[in-house]
Write an enzyme that holds these catalytic residues in place. Structure first.
Site, PDB file in Angstrom:
ATOM      1  CG  ASP A  60     -10.793 -39.342  39.532  1.00 41.25           C
ATOM      2  OD1 ASP A  60     -10.428 -39.851  40.593  1.00 41.25           O
ATOM      3  OD2 ASP A  60     -11.379 -38.246  39.461  1.00 41.25           O
ATOM      4  CD  GLU A  92      -7.287 -48.709  17.926  1.00 38.52           C
ATOM      5  OE1 GLU A  92      -6.163 -48.163  17.975  1.00 38.52           O
ATOM      6  OE2 GLU A  92      -8.341 -48.089  17.693  1.00 38.52           O
TER       7      GLU A  92
HETATM    8  C1  GLC Z   1     -11.796 -39.465  42.939  1.00 33.79           C
HETATM    9  C2  GLC Z   1     -10.441 -39.594  43.614  1.00 33.79           C
HETATM   10  C3  GLC Z   1     -10.338 -38.560  44.683  1.00 33.79           C
HETATM   11  C4  GLC Z   1     -10.464 -37.192  44.050  1.00 33.79           C
HETATM   12  C5  GLC Z   1     -11.743 -37.070  43.228  1.00 33.79           C
HETATM   13  C6  GLC Z   1     -11.717 -35.888  42.324  1.00 33.79           C
HETATM   14  O1  GLC Z   1     -12.837 -39.783  43.777  1.00 33.79           O
HETATM   15  O2  GLC Z   1     -10.262 -40.897  44.084  1.00 33.79           O
HETATM   16  O3  GLC Z   1      -9.146 -38.660  45.404  1.00 33.79           O
HETATM   17  O4  GLC Z   1     -10.452 -36.208  45.046  1.00 33.79           O
HETATM   18  O5  GLC Z   1     -11.952 -38.182  42.398  1.00 33.79           O
HETATM   19  O6  GLC Z   1     -10.844 -36.095  41.252  1.00 33.79           O
END
Ligand code: GLC
Length: 513
Positions: free
Chosen positions: A192, A233
């Site tokens: 993310d 790994e």
């Molecule tokens: C990313 C996710 C989104 C979230 C953001 C903060 O963009 O896809 O849904 O709100 O990160 O974690």
């Protein structure tokens, strides 16, 4: 086996896929009960949006424990069972890891607030005024005051304090989290906000022409090199970055051979339904990825963006978070026609294709959710809610919740489903050769292009036409007028009916040559 290079990967948004216990919120039991849908669709892998314990300030992207499952979704044992059951039917599992921030309820942040040494894991600053005027990723300010003159940084909501990636304990913790899930059979990690981890410690303001203080700092690459060593790994594990980055070269830096295996390409997602722009977006993607030897990825929708049936039915078919088109007129018939053509396009381009749950059913953005039911924290900051693309899936029957919940008399789904979705359920579409679902099933079944080079067929730019190898062609007509098909042996698939022997506008075909 480098499965991620040309896989079809289905994004499950756990809150909205299927509800096993009847509380109106999707869960792991629901996903396990519906794995057959994903087997029948023919996908290679599932990417699971966060399922960890979370106060749900940002729908689970505010994680308070990376080594467990939120009770609303089930238990760790159920998650392990799901991974095993998916593997039994040949489906891999990608889990979502959120390294930029944790929940303000995470033990580290609680200890930090209590004045412990964990403060160094975050960005606390003493200052009379807000330390910077940075605008957050959802809009709004990025600092919250905890006492008279101490602030902490959060690029998203105040409930998502940013971690300090300069600190070795933060690095060690995430390396251990990766191993935790790889040891439990996870085949991949979706990372993310992958480009945000590092911040300029001098905390300068954002200034045109100057390096950005928190986007894409070079130090992040060293983290991904160490993650890659861990992935290597294990056998066949993939790291897939969420990297929103207009600069193609900076983007492909994440895909160097010792870094991530793949990253989401959002260029085509933001692109207008326009032959010239689409072709140049596709070419830009193919060239930049070929240059570095990484597999391109194709994404039309996800849990953050307006569903593409709706986007393609508007007068302005582009997408960007800065251009709010909510409530502008939508021609759903046109949007659906184009979405069908876009499916055949993206499922035949070289690389991996991502399907966001519900796009295989032709779902559109629910723009009729009453404001007081919005849950997305982006709404208060940007005036746009992502809830409209997060509505629970319709599975069967004539009325809400359309089989979303597996029990008699369930609670209402956590977001309302449109009445028209009775025509969009898995049940009604199954066996209907004209349905979106059967189009996706057929396309995924026929799709086998491994090692087949793409060659553009037509110089004529209003036609996107290419071959893969010698035996296959995809032709998409984006001009106003119907056009003849190239010479072929068999018509494999058409996104809309042909006009005699002609290919109508906004229609794509797959041909056996
Ligand atoms: C990313 C996710 C989104 C979230 C953001 C903060 O963009 O896809 O849904 O709100 O990160 O974690």
């Amino acid at each position: 086996m480098q499965w991620w290079r040309d896989a079809v990967i289905y994004q499950v948004y756990p809150r909205s896929f299927a509800d096993g216990n009847g509380d109106g919120v999707g869960d792991v039991a629901g996903i396990r009960a519906r794995l057959g849908h994903l087997r029948d669709l023919g996908v290679d892998a599932i990417w699971m949006s966060p399922w960890y314990p979370s106060p749900m300030a940002d729908a689970g992207y505010d994680v308070s424990d990376f080594r467990d499952i939120d009770p609303a979704f089930g238990t760790l044992a159920e998650a392990e069972a799901l991974i095993a059951e998916a593997h039994e039917i040949g489906i891999r599992i990608i889990i979502d890891v959120v390294p930029n921030h944790v929940s303000s309820e995470h033990p580290w942040f609680r200890a930090a607030l209590a004045g412990g040494p964990e403060r160094d894991y975050f960005w606390f600053r003493k200052s009379q005024n807000m330390p910077t005027n940075w605008v957050g990723e959802f809009g709004g300010t990025t600092w919250t005051k905890v006492d008279d003159d101490t602030w902490y940084l959060h690029l998203f909501t105040p409930e998502q304090p940013d971690l300090n990636w300069e600190h070795p304990d933060v690095r060690a913790e995430f390396e251990s989290i990766l191993r935790f899930w790889f040891d439990r059979g996870a085949d991949g990690i979706r990372i993310d906000s992958a480009a945000l981890l590092f911040k300029d410690t001098a905390l300068p303001e954002v200034t045109d022409g100057e390096p950005h203080p928190f986007h894409d700092l070079d130090a992040v690459h060293d983290v991904y090199r160490s993650w890659r060593r861990i992935a290597d790994e294990y056998a066949d594990r993939a790291l897939i970055g969420e990297v929103w980055m207009p600069d193609v070269e900076r983007f492909t830096n994440y895909l160097r051979p010792d870094e991530l295996h793949a990253a989401f390409n959002f260029d085509l997602l933001g692109c207008a339904w326009d032959p010239y722009k689409m072709r140049s977006s596709i070419e830009r993607t193919l060239e930049s990825h070929a240059h570095i030897g990484a597999p391109p990825t194709w994404v039309l929708s996800n849990h953050d963006v307006t569903r593409h049936v709706t986007r393609y039915g508007r007068a302005d078919t582009t997408f960007s978070f800065d251009n709010n088109l909510d409530g502008t007129p939508v021609d759903l018939e046109l949007g659906t026609r184009r979405a069908r053509a876009a499916a055949l396009l993206t499922l035949s381009l070289p690389g991996a294709a991502y399907i966001y749950q519900g796009e295989e059913l032709g779902l559109w953005e629910n723009e009729t959710i009453p404001e007081d039911q919005f849950q997305d924290p982006m709404y208060a900051r940007r005036g746009h809610s992502r809830d409209g693309c997060r509505v629970p899936l319709p599975w069967s029957g004539d009325e809400p919740p359309y089989g979303f919940s597996a029990v008699e008399n369930p609670a209402d789904p956590w977001l309302p489903q449109p009445a028209e979705w009775k025509d969009r359920t898995v049940q009604t579409q199954t066996g209907d050769p004209n349905s979106m679902l059967e189009l996706y099933r057929s396309a995924i079944r026929l799709r086998d292009f491994t090692g087949q080079e793409l060659t553009w067929l037509e110089e004529e730019a209003e036609l996107l036409a290419f071959t893969r190898g010698t035996g296959f062609a995809c032709v998409l007509n984006l001009s106003e007028t119907p056009v003849p098909l190239p010479e072929h042996r068999t018509l494999l698939l058409a996104s809309s009916p042909l006009d005699g022997a002609l290919l109508p506008r906004d229609t794509a075909v797959w041909l056996r040559l």
